[in-house]
Design a protein around this motif. Sequence first.
Motif, short mmCIF file in Angstrom:
data_model
loop_
_atom_site.label_atom_id
_atom_site.label_comp_id
_atom_site.label_asym_id
_atom_site.label_seq_id
_atom_site.Cartn_x
_atom_site.Cartn_y
_atom_site.Cartn_z
N ILE A 7 3.84 -20.47 -24.32
CA ILE A 7 2.41 -20.16 -24.23
C ILE A 7 2.02 -20.09 -22.77
CG2 ILE A 7 0.08 -20.99 -24.71
CD1 ILE A 7 1.15 -22.24 -27.27
N ALA A 13 -7.58 -22.57 -26.04
CA ALA A 13 -6.92 -21.56 -26.87
C ALA A 13 -5.43 -21.83 -27.00
CB ALA A 13 -7.16 -20.17 -26.31
N GLY A 14 -4.83 -22.40 -25.95
CA GLY A 14 -3.40 -22.70 -25.98
C GLY A 14 -3.03 -23.71 -27.04
N ALA A 17 -3.30 -22.19 -30.46
CA ALA A 17 -2.07 -21.44 -30.70
C ALA A 17 -0.93 -22.37 -31.10
CB ALA A 17 -1.69 -20.64 -29.46
N SER A 72 -0.13 -15.24 -24.84
CA SER A 72 -1.04 -15.44 -23.72
C SER A 72 -2.32 -16.11 -24.21
CB SER A 72 -1.39 -14.11 -23.05
OG SER A 72 -2.45 -14.31 -22.13
N ALA A 73 -2.58 -17.31 -23.67
CA ALA A 73 -3.82 -18.03 -23.98
C ALA A 73 -4.77 -18.02 -22.79
CB ALA A 73 -3.49 -19.47 -24.39
N MET A 119 -4.16 -13.43 -31.65
CA MET A 119 -4.29 -14.68 -32.39
C MET A 119 -5.50 -14.63 -33.32
SD MET A 119 -4.48 -18.68 -31.19
CE MET A 119 -6.11 -18.68 -30.43
N ILE A 137 -8.03 -12.40 -28.91
CA ILE A 137 -8.13 -13.70 -29.55
C ILE A 137 -9.40 -13.75 -30.39
CG2 ILE A 137 -8.46 -16.18 -29.15
CD1 ILE A 137 -6.71 -15.94 -26.67
N SER A 155 -11.98 -11.31 -26.50
CA SER A 155 -12.02 -12.52 -27.32
C SER A 155 -13.38 -12.66 -27.98
CB SER A 155 -11.70 -13.75 -26.48
OG SER A 155 -12.48 -13.79 -25.29
#
Length: 221
Positions: A7, A13-14, A17, A72-73, A119, A137, A155
Amino acid sequence: MNRKIIILGGIGAGLIAASIIDLIDDMELLGFINESEPIGKELGDFERKFKVIGRDKDIPEFLKDECTYVFSAFLDMKNKEASYNRLKKLGIPEEKFINLQHPSAIVPKGYCKVGHGVMFAPLSQLSPDTTVSNNCILLPNSFLGHNSFMDEFSSIATNSVVGAHVHIGKGVHIGSNATIREKVKIGDFSFVGMGSVVLEDVPNNSVVVGNPAKILRTIKN
């Protein structure tokens, strides 16, 4: 054989995920690539913690393993264009970006077009005939209406509702509890403040807030 995931980014956001990866049988999270935290530091405040395993420069070495993929976060609200340019500079092939979908998310199979590295967080939802481009996202309980288009690296935050036939530009962030009227266009790298109600088109690089949403300022990069 398990797919190994790294990640890019940090908490927020990470970790959402990471929690989705935990639910997918054939995925294994190797750790985080992070430029600001010490290598070896554990991210997460509770039982589930994940180590920082490298920097941007280390990504090519990880990707030598054909079973390793990237998510990718990056969600830097202060300057999404800079984060977008950073991601592009890494030169990661799009097929190496993994999609993550929580079991409670609704993505009608065969009715939508979804890119790479997307995501879908818990309870997020797409209507039919929507397009979600690479590295987007959708955070928990967000909704994208039918015939809408979401360009890359954008996002939608928690509890936001995007109406039908909306065009969301590149690198846009729609804040929590926002509402976007049908047939509106939101320009590239713009930011919709939390709770805003957007009734008119938003120019590129604009911050809009309020009900109805008005331009607060222009984002200068």
